[in-house]
Motif scaffolding. Sequence first.
Motif, PDB file in Angstrom:
ATOM      1  N   ALA A  13      85.485   8.472 -45.616  1.00 58.18           N
ATOM      2  CA  ALA A  13      85.422   9.836 -45.082  1.00 58.18           C
ATOM      3  C   ALA A  13      83.972  10.283 -44.924  1.00 58.18           C
ATOM      4  O   ALA A  13      83.637  10.976 -43.957  1.00 58.18           O
ATOM      5  N   ALA A  59      97.599  13.792 -44.668  1.00 58.80           N
ATOM      6  CA  ALA A  59      96.801  15.021 -44.625  1.00 58.80           C
ATOM      7  C   ALA A  59      95.670  14.972 -45.643  1.00 58.80           C
ATOM      8  O   ALA A  59      94.632  15.601 -45.449  1.00 58.80           O
ATOM      9  N   ILE A  62      92.672  13.404 -43.915  1.00 64.35           N
ATOM     10  CA  ILE A  62      92.071  14.368 -42.990  1.00 64.35           C
ATOM     11  C   ILE A  62      91.314  15.438 -43.773  1.00 64.35           C
ATOM     12  O   ILE A  62      90.198  15.814 -43.415  1.00 64.35           O
TER      13      ILE A  62
END
Length: 84
Positions: A13, A59, A62
């Motif tokens: 990420a 999720a 994200i």
Amino acid sequence: MHLIWTIIIGFVAGLIAKALTPGAGPGGFFLTAALGIAGSLAATYIGQALGLYPPGHAAGFIASIIGAIVLLLGYHLFTRNRVN
């Protein structure tokens, strides 16, 4: 084992967040990784504590990217006024 996956996802990420964030950003590999991991940990545990998504849900990935982007933008704001 969940914490290890969170750290690995945080590293990825952080790399994605650095690619998406405008500006030069932190240049170091370790700083990028640390900001990504911190964003991932914060987003994972805050999102799960608020009941926004269960563990292992897409999720969370994200949210980890968004958390890392927020930390990178905060880093930009904090360091932009420094004289080199």
